[in-house]
Design an enzyme around this catalytic site. Structure first.
Site, PDB file in Angstrom:
ATOM      1  NE  ARG A  74      -3.491  -0.108   2.630  1.00 21.81           N
ATOM      2  CZ  ARG A  74      -4.113  -0.460   3.736  1.00 21.81           C
ATOM      3  NH1 ARG A  74      -4.020   0.281   4.808  1.00 21.81           N
ATOM      4  NH2 ARG A  74      -4.823  -1.554   3.777  1.00 21.81           N
ATOM      5  CB  CYS A  75       0.612   4.253  -1.950  1.00 19.30           C
ATOM      6  SG  CYS A  75       1.509   5.728  -2.323  1.00 19.30           S
ATOM      7  CG  LEU A  76      -0.924   4.452   3.570  1.00 20.04           C
ATOM      8  CD1 LEU A  76      -1.843   3.746   4.556  1.00 20.04           C
ATOM      9  CD2 LEU A  76      -1.022   5.959   3.744  1.00 20.04           C
ATOM     10  CD  GLN A 107      -3.317   2.509  -1.870  1.00 23.38           C
ATOM     11  OE1 GLN A 107      -2.676   1.522  -2.205  1.00 23.38           O
ATOM     12  NE2 GLN A 107      -2.755   3.549  -1.321  1.00 23.38           N
TER      13      GLN A 107
END
Ligand SMILES: Cc1ncc(COP(=O)(O)O)c(C=O)c1O
Lengths: 439, 489
Positions: free
Chosen positions: B412-414, B454
């Protein structure tokens, strides 16, 4: 020796030489500092008194409860000291695993609060662990608690810097020992004594002993737990070694049985750790050296702890007429009756019905007219012979008919002609819809 | 990397070990069904049940083992269990419907937890036993039974706030159950509703690893049951909930070494062992360790059925010191338990595919990015520290393997999407395409957390079983107890 108060009897404990025939070292004189002879029974008497004294004396009218995180000896001393000064004492702990100490504290009037175990469904983000909550309560404005704070209070260390340490030097004719060995709990005694001895002789080698991580030795910490102690500084010790619970008990037994020193497990740990360390050194030595270890407290409080780990030490000789002597075949063929036959027999043969369950269970529900002899007691009775006449028939009942079968077999072997076990026990009786009463 | 690798090898019993040793199957399945993939092992659940049953047997106790459904929503696991003699404890309308649909008859279901009217109605309608938390809930149930002319309902009363005599145990407050101190009023309410409810017994569920707290609660229950009997009620059972724990790690020594080094890392005595120096709840206050280690005790030799055995052997201090099992038996009570996590021990595996392996600083840990989100594995949410097993894509050369330290990132883009915050040591450097298999997580952890955030899919579930020396599989929802022999029928 005449004193005005029991507190004057704190300290000035003997330094006793361990017989070389017991320790087997050829160049080292080994001494035990007998802190177990303090009036409340442990090395903690000194720290407790030193921490509490100034504040107990001040403002007695303000009341206020003495509180400490302690699982044993400090709590014991503080409970007595608080009581002597008209205060109450509360111990908060998650380490009180010794039932005798718990009972003794309650007897002394202490209040005990135990911290709960860890959550099974852990929430790693939770911040409110009970210990944090406890500290928050203590520091609330207007709180009248007198928190002795043994893990952080420098007066803990000071008691040993000014008391225990100098006493050792005095008894060694003004010299420091070459070695000093102590267990680490609050680190107060080891740190204070080490500091005092080093003032006399910086060369003294100090050995700190902690509990092996997977083990529990009451009163001392594992190396990880030691890091949580404010008074603990790894730099105090030339070496830190760990001792297992089994080793501590081994050491304790030697002190108890061969030296006449009724030490508890931490005294045993110190003795064991000392010998392990000194044996290696002894082989290299040509001149004489001396070593001192601390015996923190007494064996009496730890009987259940020892029994749990070394049941062999409490094994009594086997006694006659024990159900353990029966063969499987004897138990299988023990005379027995099913519920319907038993009901009929009770009306026609008038047997004595003996219910072997606990008195609480018996009081709740039982077969009408039965007597209750709990199985442990029944076993005791049988060691002495048949507890009822051969002419009186007996029906034995337990929950599922297993224990009663054993005792029926045993009584038969002992010559009773008319004993029966209730097959399936009281549970079968209930399930068959036969009456149970509470009277 | 500095020093020896600090492995935390997972405990793998024969089924999971055999699965982990089947790289071809695991790769074929993830190629087809995607990464992450949860594999559940229904037959293991039946074996775990047997272990609990044998503890009952050795103490001569009767009563039911209720699987705590909340621990996993797999249909395969539930249907496999329906084919045994176990029960299920359901905590929502959906779980009740699922249990009924999986083949559990109402006499094998207990409804617990917070209840809404639909849940209560369906439970009463189908004659499921209801475990009640409060007097209010009891009133609500009684009203419902009268109004809708439902059958008499069997109820358990869930209690909390037990006190040991002489010693006050500071308990974590529970939102559930009625304080034992108020049990008299509760029993009066039971008597008042005597026309519509039958009291089966009392219950507790304590969220603690401590045996003594549970023993205290069980003693407290025995006392309340005695009060029931003295009122002429006829209770038969104590339900002691779940929380018997799982032993996650193969080696206690590794766990001890790891936690000591973690402490030292927090104190700055050794290099960090976590991403960003995270301390798992511990912190360094001028050289002294403060805070509490927020980790599950991952190596626990006394867990599951053994834990139950120890609890039952525990002496009841306030009732003459007899073991709790002997007291239950003496009093003729059935013992009910509700294990969740412990019944799911070794029942699953989460597979994740390695997408990228990147060197960061020289000698620093590698960055390994997985085709999975942190919440698909959810180790961090449960404080469980355990290494994944590397399942190489191509038969790797084990002899040439060199240990590496890695940080496992999610997809995930975190910044926060770390599968685990700790530096993980692996026996060999993974390469893209390899799988990392997390033992046990498909059994217990992930269903609480997995999301579709997402637009990334939540993991699929596949059920697997052995036929002879071969592993067979199907989608979780396709599994029925007839399936394993299905090919032959
Ligand atoms: C009432 C009840 N029973 C049983 C369980 C299951 O406990 P475990 O999964 O730890 O065995 C839970 C878990 O939260 C619960 O709330």
């Amino acid at each position: 020796m005449r004193y005005d108060s029991i507190t004057e009897a704190i300290g000035n404990t003997p330094l006793v030489r361990i017989d070389p025939a017991v320790h087997g070292l050829s160049h080292i004189d080994l001494y035990a500092k007998l802190e177990l002879l303090n009036p409340f029974g442990s090395v903690k008497d000194r720290a407790a008194w030193n921490m509490a004294r100034p504040r107990l004396a001040a403002a007695p009218e303000r009341g206020g409860q003495v509180v400490e995180l302690s699982s044993g000896n400090t709590a014991k001393a503080l409970a007595v000291l608080a009581g002597m000064h008209g205060r109450t004492f509360k111990s908060v702990t998650n380490r009180m695993r010794i039932p005798e100490i718990k009972d003794l504290l309650l007897l002394l009037g202490a209040e005990i609060e135990e911290l709960p175990g860890q959550s099974e469904c852990l929430d790693p983000t939770a911040t409110d662990d009970p210990l944090t909550q406890f500290h928050r309560t203590l520091s609330e404005p207007g709180s009248t608690y007198l928190h002795t704070d043994q893990y952080f209070n420098p007066r803990n260390t000071e008691a040993h810097f000014t008391g225990t340490g100098p006493e050792i030097v005095k008894d060694l004719d003004g010299r420091s020992p070459d070695w000093f060995i102590a267990c680490v709990g609050t680190a107060g005694s080891s740190t204070g004594v080490a500091r005092a001895l080093r003032e006399h002789d910086p060369a003294v080698r100090v050995v700190g002993l902690v509990a092996a991580k997977s083990d529990f030795i009451p009163g001392i910490r594992t190396i990880d737990e030691a890091h949580e102690v404010g008074l603990f500084d790894p730099g105090t010790y030339d070496t830190i070694e760990s001792v297992s619970a089994d080793e501590a008990i081994e050491g304790m037994l030697t002190l108890n049985r061969r030296c006449g020193i009724l030490a508890g497990p931490t005294g045993g740990a110190a003795f064991f750790g000392a010998l392990r360390q000194l044996r290696a050194a002894d082989e290299e030595l040509t001149e004489r050296q001396s070593a001192v270890f601390i015996v923190c407290d007494r064996v009496e409080s730890y009987l259940s702890y020892v029994r749990q780990r070394r049941p062999d030490l409490f094994g009594r000789p086997r006694r006659g007429n024990s159900p353990a002597d029966l063969s499987d075949a004897e138990i299988r063929t023990a005379p027995a009756l099913g519920v319907a036959d038993a009901q009929a027999w009770i009306t026609t043969g008038e047997p004595l019905v003996v219910d072997l369950r606990s008195p609480y269970a018996y009081a709740a529900l039982h077969i009408d007219g039965s007597v209750n002899i709990v199985d442990e007691l029944f076993e005791e009775l049988l060691h002495g012979g048949l507890p009822f006449s051969r002419t009186r028939p007996v029906l034995l009942a337990c929950p599922v008919g297993e224990k009663s079968a054993r005792y029926a077999a045993l009584l038969t072997r002992m010559g009773h002609p008319g004993v029966r076990s209730l097959t399936g026990g009281i549970i079968a009786w209930r399930d068959a819809g036969a009456p149970l009463v509470r009277d | 990397m500095g020093g020896q690798p600090l492995y935390l090898e997972p405990r793998l019993e024969s089924r999971l070990r055999s699965l982990a040793d089947s790289p071809e199957l695991l790769h074929r399945l993830t190629d087809a069904l995607g990464s992450p993939l949860n594999m559940v092992v229904p037959d293991q659940l039946a074996d775990n049940l047997q272990q609990f049953r044998s503890v009952y047997g050795s103490h001569h106790l009767s009563g039911q083992v209720f699987f705590a459904h909340k621990a996993n929503r797999s249909s395969a696991l539930l249907r496999r269990l329906a084919a045994t003699d176990a029960g299920v404890d359901v905590a929502s309308l959906g779980e009740l419907q699922h249990a009924l649909g999986a083949g559990f008859t109402p006499d094998r279901i207990t409804a617990t937890g917070p209840k809404n009217p639909e849940f209560l109605w369906l439970a009463a309608r189908t004659s499921v036993t209801v475990s009640l938390d409060t007097r209010g809930e009891l009133d609500q149930l009684a009203t419902l039974v009268r109004k809708h002319a439902l059958p008499r309902t069997r109820v358990l009363l869930r209690l909390s706030g037990f006190e040991a005599s002489g010693v006050r145990v500071l308990s974590r407050r529970s939102r559930f159950g009625t304080a034992v101190g108020e049990s008299t009023a509760l029993l009066e309410t039971v008597e008042r509703h005597g026309d519509v409810v039958d009291l089966v017994g009392v219950a507790y569920h304590m969220d603690t690893t401590s045996l003594t707290e549970k023993a205290t609660a069980l003693e407290g229950c025995l006392r309340v049951l005695e009060e029931c009997r003295s009122r002429g009620l006829r209770p038969r059972a104590v339900d002691i909930g779940g929380g018997f724990g799982v032993n996650y790690l193969a080696d206690g020594g590794q766990w001890e070494r790891y936690t000591t080094e973690l402490t030292e890392a927090v104190l700055g005595i050794r290099p960090p062992l976590t991403y960003g120096g995270h301390g798992y709840g511990l912190r360094n206050e001028s050289g002294t360790l403060r805070g509490a280690l927020g980790l599950y005790p991952a190596h626990r030799p006394i867990a599951g059925a053994r834990y139950l055995d120890e609890l039952l052997a525990h002496p009841a201090a306030s009732l003459g010191g007899r073991p709790l099992a002997a007291l239950l038996l003496d009093h003729l009570y059935d013992l009910h338990i509700e294990p969740g996590r412990a019944l799911l021990d070794q029942c699953g595996l989460t597979l994740t595919k390695v997408l990228e392996v990147r060197d960061q600083e020289t000698d620093g840990p590698l960055a390994v990015r997985l085709a999975a989100k942190a919440d698909d594995v959810a180790l961090e949410d449960h404080g469980v520290l355990m290494d994944p097993v590397v399942v190489p894509r191509d038969g790797a050369d084990a002899d040439r393997a060199e240990p590496v330290a890695v940080h496992l990132f999610g997809s995930r883009c975190l910044e926060s999407d770390l599968i685990t915050r700790r530096t993980v040591f692996l026996p060999r450097r993974p390469v893209p395409g390899d799988l990392l298999a997390f033992a046990n997580t498909a059994g217990y952890c992930m269903d609480f957390h997995a999301t579709r955030a997402q637009h990334q899919p939540a993991a699929r579930k596949a059920a697997v079983w052995q036929e002879g020396d071969r592993w067979r599989w199907c989608l979780d929802d396709q599994y029925w107890p007839t399936t394993p022999v299905g090919g032959a029928q």
